[in-house]
Design a protein around this motif. Sequence first.
Motif, PDB file in Angstrom:
ATOM      1  N   SER A 206       2.332  79.258  63.073  1.00 18.51           N
ATOM      2  CA  SER A 206       1.717  80.236  63.941  1.00 18.51           C
ATOM      3  C   SER A 206       1.592  80.307  65.577  1.00 18.51           C
ATOM      4  CB  SER A 206       0.416  79.892  63.310  1.00 18.51           C
ATOM      5  OG  SER A 206       0.481  80.019  61.632  1.00 18.51           O
ATOM      6  N   ILE A 207       2.392  79.294  66.190  1.00 18.63           N
ATOM      7  CA  ILE A 207       2.004  79.563  67.521  1.00 18.63           C
ATOM      8  C   ILE A 207       3.245  79.634  68.205  1.00 18.63           C
ATOM      9  CG2 ILE A 207       2.927  76.988  67.766  1.00 18.63           C
ATOM     10  CD1 ILE A 207       0.585  77.018  70.290  1.00 18.63           C
ATOM     11  N   LEU A 208       3.769  79.550  67.106  1.00 22.89           N
ATOM     12  CA  LEU A 208       5.736  80.217  67.314  1.00 22.89           C
ATOM     13  C   LEU A 208       5.643  81.496  66.664  1.00 22.89           C
ATOM     14  CD1 LEU A 208       7.850  77.344  65.748  1.00 22.89           C
ATOM     15  CD2 LEU A 208       7.674  77.596  68.267  1.00 22.89           C
ATOM     16  N   ASN A 209       5.368  81.680  66.311  1.00 20.07           N
ATOM     17  CA  ASN A 209       5.158  83.306  65.899  1.00 20.07           C
ATOM     18  C   ASN A 209       3.943  84.699  66.662  1.00 20.07           C
ATOM     19  OD1 ASN A 209       6.820  83.110  63.624  1.00 20.07           O
ATOM     20  ND2 ASN A 209       4.616  82.586  62.263  1.00 20.07           N
ATOM     21  N   TYR A 210       3.404  83.777  67.788  1.00 21.35           N
ATOM     22  CA  TYR A 210       2.413  84.096  68.537  1.00 21.35           C
ATOM     23  C   TYR A 210       3.173  84.527  69.621  1.00 21.35           C
ATOM     24  CZ  TYR A 210      -0.397  84.556  71.581  1.00 21.35           C
ATOM     25  OH  TYR A 210      -1.800  85.272  73.445  1.00 21.35           O
ATOM     26  N   LEU A 211       4.409  83.469  69.519  1.00 20.24           N
ATOM     27  CA  LEU A 211       4.894  83.330  71.271  1.00 20.24           C
ATOM     28  C   LEU A 211       5.671  84.809  71.283  1.00 20.24           C
ATOM     29  CD1 LEU A 211       4.549  79.754  71.828  1.00 20.24           C
ATOM     30  CD2 LEU A 211       3.786  81.479  73.134  1.00 20.24           C
ATOM     31  N   VAL A 212       6.599  84.744  70.021  1.00 17.86           N
ATOM     32  CA  VAL A 212       7.350  85.831  69.425  1.00 17.86           C
ATOM     33  C   VAL A 212       6.986  87.492  70.913  1.00 17.86           C
ATOM     34  CG1 VAL A 212       8.973  87.327  68.560  1.00 17.86           C
ATOM     35  CG2 VAL A 212       8.403  85.162  68.449  1.00 17.86           C
ATOM     36  N   HIS A 213       6.393  87.335  70.953  1.00 15.50           N
ATOM     37  CA  HIS A 213       5.564  88.807  71.137  1.00 15.50           C
ATOM     38  C   HIS A 213       4.435  88.165  72.069  1.00 15.50           C
ATOM     39  CE1 HIS A 213       7.043  90.510  66.931  1.00 15.50           C
ATOM     40  NE2 HIS A 213       6.033  89.557  67.033  1.00 15.50           N
ATOM     41  N   CYS A 214       4.382  87.279  73.393  1.00 13.35           N
ATOM     42  CA  CYS A 214       3.583  87.114  74.563  1.00 13.35           C
ATOM     43  C   CYS A 214       4.119  87.680  75.235  1.00 13.35           C
ATOM     44  CB  CYS A 214       2.429  85.770  74.217  1.00 13.35           C
ATOM     45  SG  CYS A 214       3.806  84.891  74.370  1.00 13.35           S
ATOM     46  N   ASP A 215       3.320  88.340  76.815  1.00 15.66           N
ATOM     47  CA  ASP A 215       3.969  88.447  77.602  1.00 15.66           C
ATOM     48  C   ASP A 215       4.314  87.406  78.505  1.00 15.66           C
ATOM     49  OD1 ASP A 215       1.247  87.861  78.655  1.00 15.66           O
ATOM     50  OD2 ASP A 215       1.487  89.815  79.382  1.00 15.66           O
ATOM     51  N   TYR A 216       4.569  85.573  78.042  1.00 17.14           N
ATOM     52  CA  TYR A 216       3.988  84.492  79.167  1.00 17.14           C
ATOM     53  C   TYR A 216       5.238  83.561  78.879  1.00 17.14           C
ATOM     54  CZ  TYR A 216      -0.336  82.618  76.376  1.00 17.14           C
ATOM     55  OH  TYR A 216      -0.366  82.362  75.298  1.00 17.14           O
ATOM     56  N   LYS A 217       5.592  83.915  77.505  1.00 18.14           N
ATOM     57  CA  LYS A 217       6.288  82.846  77.252  1.00 18.14           C
ATOM     58  C   LYS A 217       7.291  81.906  78.238  1.00 18.14           C
ATOM     59  CE  LYS A 217       9.642  85.169  74.337  1.00 18.14           C
ATOM     60  NZ  LYS A 217      10.188  85.832  73.160  1.00 18.14           N
ATOM     61  N   GLN A 218       7.794  82.715  78.970  1.00 14.25           N
ATOM     62  CA  GLN A 218       8.619  82.645  80.198  1.00 14.25           C
ATOM     63  C   GLN A 218       8.188  81.177  81.134  1.00 14.25           C
ATOM     64  OE1 GLN A 218      12.126  83.657  79.782  1.00 14.25           O
ATOM     65  NE2 GLN A 218      11.579  84.638  78.015  1.00 14.25           N
ATOM     66  N   GLU A 219       6.836  81.310  80.832  1.00 19.56           N
ATOM     67  CA  GLU A 219       6.121  80.291  81.796  1.00 19.56           C
ATOM     68  C   GLU A 219       6.088  79.211  81.505  1.00 19.56           C
ATOM     69  OE1 GLU A 219       2.633  81.408  83.249  1.00 19.56           O
ATOM     70  OE2 GLU A 219       3.025  83.479  82.709  1.00 19.56           O
ATOM     71  N   MET A 220       7.198  78.716  80.396  1.00 16.83           N
ATOM     72  CA  MET A 220       6.873  77.483  79.780  1.00 16.83           C
ATOM     73  C   MET A 220       8.267  76.863  79.544  1.00 16.83           C
ATOM     74  SD  MET A 220       5.233  78.243  75.860  1.00 16.83           S
ATOM     75  CE  MET A 220       5.531  79.659  75.593  1.00 16.83           C
ATOM     76  N   GLU A 221       7.610  75.272  80.075  1.00 14.12           N
ATOM     77  CA  GLU A 221       9.107  74.658  79.589  1.00 14.12           C
ATOM     78  C   GLU A 221      10.351  74.767  79.047  1.00 14.12           C
ATOM     79  OE1 GLU A 221       7.435  70.816  81.113  1.00 14.12           O
ATOM     80  OE2 GLU A 221       5.837  71.412  81.847  1.00 14.12           O
ATOM     81  N   VAL A 222       9.740  74.734  77.840  1.00  8.53           N
ATOM     82  CA  VAL A 222      10.645  74.771  77.232  1.00  8.53           C
ATOM     83  C   VAL A 222      10.977  76.259  76.260  1.00  8.53           C
ATOM     84  CG1 VAL A 222      10.112  72.026  76.131  1.00  8.53           C
ATOM     85  CG2 VAL A 222       9.193  73.719  75.218  1.00  8.53           C
ATOM     86  N   SER A 223      12.052  76.570  75.882  1.00 11.44           N
ATOM     87  CA  SER A 223      12.414  77.896  74.969  1.00 11.44           C
ATOM     88  C   SER A 223      11.427  77.612  73.574  1.00 11.44           C
ATOM     89  CB  SER A 223      13.618  77.786  74.800  1.00 11.44           C
ATOM     90  OG  SER A 223      14.204  78.935  74.039  1.00 11.44           O
TER      91      SER A 223
END
Length: 238
Positions: A206-223
């Motif tokens: 669920s968290i992976l699916n959520y992050l596909v469309h969020c605008d801050y995923k690039q801020e994370m340390e990992v892809s």
Amino acid sequence: MKLLTNSRYYLLSYLGKYAMQKMNYQNILQAYKYIYSRISNAENEFYVPRKMLDFIKFDVLNDVFYRNNRTVIELIKYIYEGLEDVMNVNPQFKHQRAKSIFWMCPDEYSEIKEAAKYVDLARHDIENILKTKDNEKLKISLEHTKYTQASIYGRVCALEHYIDKINVIKSVNYYYEALSSSENTVELDALKEKKAEKHIYQDLISILNYLVHCDYKQEMEVSVSNLAKMINYKSVGD
């Protein structure tokens, strides 16, 4: 009558039945306090929590009082609460305490936040000890603690419906860190094969699916896609 063959089976069966009755909880707790007192009389104060942990690890208690339902988790929580005043100095006890809350109250936000607090403290304490003392068993314990921490934060995010950006970022980084460890290959394989506990697997997906469309995923340390690849989940783009 003395039982030899399958005596362990009969003993655990009896203890499981005994633990079904809440009226027996106090007697069980007193038994563990008695074990603690005997260890305290025989061991140096430094080693008491370590020796005691062999008796009260979550998986050990779950085995001793095994039942085909979740009532044993309530008992384990009761035991941990009763021993907290003497055992809370031990970081691994904090880890076990977090696990007991996580398994007993997966849908109760306040309880899961409490579990997050315990597992954070456990990790912090273990890492501080390792700064001054090289201990292989403690290193292994740290890696298992990281997996528990990831699972708990995944649950926190699910219960918050991903509204807390900081927790979402923490959760993904914790998952990647824990699942990258060779000490957690069993847990990683379970996720790959969809054999992990349902809410653990679903929280990660669920968290992976959520992050596909969020605008801050690039801020994370990992892809996000790298984490998805680790568990063979192919519905997530980077």
